[in-house]
Design a protein around this motif. Structure first.
Motif, PDB file in Angstrom:
ATOM      1  N   GLN A  42     -16.163 -15.561 -19.113  1.00  0.00           N
ATOM      2  CA  GLN A  42     -17.183 -14.612 -18.679  1.00  0.00           C
ATOM      3  C   GLN A  42     -17.753 -15.081 -17.355  1.00  0.00           C
ATOM      4  O   GLN A  42     -17.813 -16.276 -17.074  1.00  0.00           O
ATOM      5  CB  GLN A  42     -18.294 -14.499 -19.712  1.00  0.00           C
ATOM      6  N   VAL A  44     -20.841 -13.676 -14.352  1.00  0.00           N
ATOM      7  CA  VAL A  44     -21.841 -12.682 -13.963  1.00  0.00           C
ATOM      8  C   VAL A  44     -21.597 -12.312 -12.506  1.00  0.00           C
ATOM      9  O   VAL A  44     -21.523 -13.186 -11.640  1.00  0.00           O
ATOM     10  CB  VAL A  44     -23.278 -13.223 -14.160  1.00  0.00           C
ATOM     11  N   ASP A  46     -23.064  -9.759  -9.611  1.00  0.00           N
ATOM     12  CA  ASP A  46     -24.144  -8.852  -9.203  1.00  0.00           C
ATOM     13  C   ASP A  46     -25.037  -8.476 -10.380  1.00  0.00           C
ATOM     14  O   ASP A  46     -25.392  -7.314 -10.568  1.00  0.00           O
ATOM     15  CB  ASP A  46     -23.571  -7.602  -8.524  1.00  0.00           C
ATOM     16  N   GLY A  47     -25.354  -9.471 -11.209  1.00  0.00           N
ATOM     17  CA  GLY A  47     -26.255  -9.271 -12.335  1.00  0.00           C
ATOM     18  C   GLY A  47     -25.619  -8.686 -13.574  1.00  0.00           C
ATOM     19  O   GLY A  47     -26.279  -8.510 -14.594  1.00  0.00           O
ATOM     20  N   GLU A  48     -24.349  -8.356 -13.513  1.00  0.00           N
ATOM     21  CA  GLU A  48     -23.660  -7.735 -14.654  1.00  0.00           C
ATOM     22  C   GLU A  48     -22.650  -8.716 -15.262  1.00  0.00           C
ATOM     23  O   GLU A  48     -21.770  -9.218 -14.560  1.00  0.00           O
ATOM     24  CB  GLU A  48     -22.919  -6.483 -14.186  1.00  0.00           C
ATOM     25  N   PRO A  49     -22.751  -8.995 -16.573  1.00  0.00           N
ATOM     26  CA  PRO A  49     -21.768  -9.876 -17.203  1.00  0.00           C
ATOM     27  C   PRO A  49     -20.395  -9.195 -17.251  1.00  0.00           C
ATOM     28  O   PRO A  49     -20.286  -8.003 -17.549  1.00  0.00           O
ATOM     29  CB  PRO A  49     -22.313 -10.109 -18.614  1.00  0.00           C
ATOM     30  N   CYS A  50     -19.369  -9.970 -16.942  1.00  0.00           N
ATOM     31  CA  CYS A  50     -18.004  -9.447 -16.916  1.00  0.00           C
ATOM     32  C   CYS A  50     -17.099 -10.351 -17.748  1.00  0.00           C
ATOM     33  O   CYS A  50     -17.230 -11.575 -17.695  1.00  0.00           O
ATOM     34  CB  CYS A  50     -17.460  -9.442 -15.490  1.00  0.00           C
ATOM     35  N   GLN A  51     -16.179  -9.760 -18.455  1.00  0.00           N
ATOM     36  CA  GLN A  51     -15.165 -10.501 -19.186  1.00  0.00           C
ATOM     37  C   GLN A  51     -13.919 -10.527 -18.296  1.00  0.00           C
ATOM     38  O   GLN A  51     -13.433  -9.473 -17.880  1.00  0.00           O
ATOM     39  CB  GLN A  51     -14.844  -9.802 -20.514  1.00  0.00           C
ATOM     40  N   GLU A 152     -16.019 -19.794  -7.701  1.00  0.00           N
ATOM     41  CA  GLU A 152     -16.667 -18.686  -8.404  1.00  0.00           C
ATOM     42  C   GLU A 152     -16.802 -17.479  -7.474  1.00  0.00           C
ATOM     43  O   GLU A 152     -16.594 -16.339  -7.884  1.00  0.00           O
ATOM     44  CB  GLU A 152     -18.032 -19.128  -8.919  1.00  0.00           C
ATOM     45  N   GLN A 156     -15.673 -13.604  -8.105  1.00  0.00           N
ATOM     46  CA  GLN A 156     -16.694 -12.570  -8.015  1.00  0.00           C
ATOM     47  C   GLN A 156     -16.306 -11.512  -6.991  1.00  0.00           C
ATOM     48  O   GLN A 156     -16.476 -10.308  -7.223  1.00  0.00           O
ATOM     49  CB  GLN A 156     -18.048 -13.180  -7.640  1.00  0.00           C
TER      50      GLN A 156
END
Length: 190
Positions: A42, A44, A46-51, A152, A156
């Motif tokens: 996982q 994050v 831009d503030g959104e958690p992503c898998q 990272e 991202q």
């Protein structure tokens, strides 16, 4: 949201080391050729958690058929070269051309990654990498799998590219739908 990412590039550019640094915050100093490994983590963005479903791929030409398969499956691609290996930088063009051919489009979410920036014997300058990324119309990120610098950020940026691509595709489909209308010619009232 789940993102299917592919890490690709020539042999020994640090694809596995980049992935290990992201997943486990560790550096793998020994080279062990990869054919194909898959990882989930996982992140994050831009503030959104992503898998992230990350496919770490081989750079060996002998696995050309396998390379074509992962180019079909991925949503976004980190195209990695090593700053101490000019051939790996030249090979970026081959990987990009293969990807465009397999996907039958110039528009593919891609980030160009210059790895091993911690090395003193840099043969491919930042400016060369930036020029290549500009000509490809993709983001450019410098990384060091050894120190963790930029790792990272590279992943991202790829998620951001996938998101931008999705928005553009949706807009393109809506515009095409609007241009075609409902298929009926308007009637004139007399």
């Amino acid at each position: 949201m789940l993102y299917k990412l592919v890490v690709m590039g020539s042999s020994q550019v640090g694809k596995t080391a980049l992935t290990a640094q992201l997943i486990g915050n560790c550096f793998i100093p020994d080279y062990d050729p990869t054919i194909e490994d898959s990882y989930r983590t996982q992140l994050v963005v831009d503030g959104e958690p992503c898998q992230l479903d990350i496919l770490d791929t081989t750079g060996n030409e002998e696995y050309h058929a396998l390379r074509q398969e992962f180019m079909r499956r991925g949503q976004g691609f980190l195209c990695v070269y090593a700053v101490d290996d000019v051939k790996s930088f030249v090979d970026v063009n081959i990987f990009r051309d293969q990807l465009r051919g397999i996907r039958d489009t110039d528009r593919v979410p891609l980030v160009l990654v210059a790895n091993k920036t911690d090395k003193a014997d840099c043969l491919v300058t930042r400016e060369l990498g930036q020029e290549a990324a500009k000509s490809f119309k993709v983001p450019f990120v410098e990384t060091s799998a050894k120190t963790g610098s930029g790792v990272e950020r590279a992943f991202q940026e790829l998620v951001r590219e996938i998101r931008r691509f999705s928005v553009q595709e949706l807009k393109h489909c809506r515009d095409a739908e609007h241009d075609q209308g409902c298929g009926f010619k308007p009637c004139k009232v007399m």
